[in-house]
Design an enzyme around this catalytic site. Structure first.
Site, PDB file in Angstrom:
ATOM      1  N   ASP A   1       0.868  -1.174   0.000  1.00 40.23           N
ATOM      2  CA  ASP A   1       0.000   0.000   0.000  1.00 40.23           C
ATOM      3  C   ASP A   1       0.905   1.224   0.000  1.00 40.23           C
ATOM      4  OD1 ASP A   1      -2.011   1.851   0.265  1.00 40.23           O
ATOM      5  OD2 ASP A   1      -2.624   1.229   2.265  1.00 40.23           O
TER       6      ASP A   1
ATOM      7  N   CYS B   1      -3.382   4.558  -4.102  1.00 42.98           N
ATOM      8  CA  CYS B   1      -4.146   5.808  -4.054  1.00 42.98           C
ATOM      9  C   CYS B   1      -3.657   6.774  -5.120  1.00 42.98           C
ATOM     10  CB  CYS B   1      -4.068   6.447  -2.667  1.00 42.98           C
ATOM     11  SG  CYS B   1      -2.411   6.922  -2.187  1.00 42.98           S
TER      12      CYS B   1
END
Length: 90
Positions: free
Chosen positions: A17, A46
């Site tokens: 992540d 993201c």
């Protein structure tokens, strides 16, 4: 972790992540050259631009088996991307 490597093994699944800039080149290089790479990578992103770059690098050894996008924050102007990669069997 070092003992696992000495015995010829390692993690089956790697969950990443990274920040918006994506994975560091050192991580991608290691995944390219690891003798006993993880069989599966779960990538949460993201930053879609960086994800596209990392995706291209991961395709050297892995194939995508699942992907989905999510808007996790109401009013956000971007999506979070989840992609699962499996190690190619040669």
């Amino acid at each position: 972790m070092c003992l696992l490597r000495e015995l010829g093994g390692g993690p089956d699944v790697l969950i990443v992540d990274p920040p918006r800039k994506g994975l560091d080149d050192v991580v991608l290089d290691k995944l390219d050259t690891e003798l006993h790479p993880p069989r599966r990578i779960v990538y949460v992103s993201c930053g879609f631009k960086a994800f596209k770059r990392d995706y291209s690098r991961l395709l050297r050894r892995y194939r995508p088996v699942h992907a989905e996008g999510h808007v996790l924050f109401p009013g956000a102007d971007h999506m979070e991307t989840l992609c699962v990669f499996d190690l190619e069997s040669n």
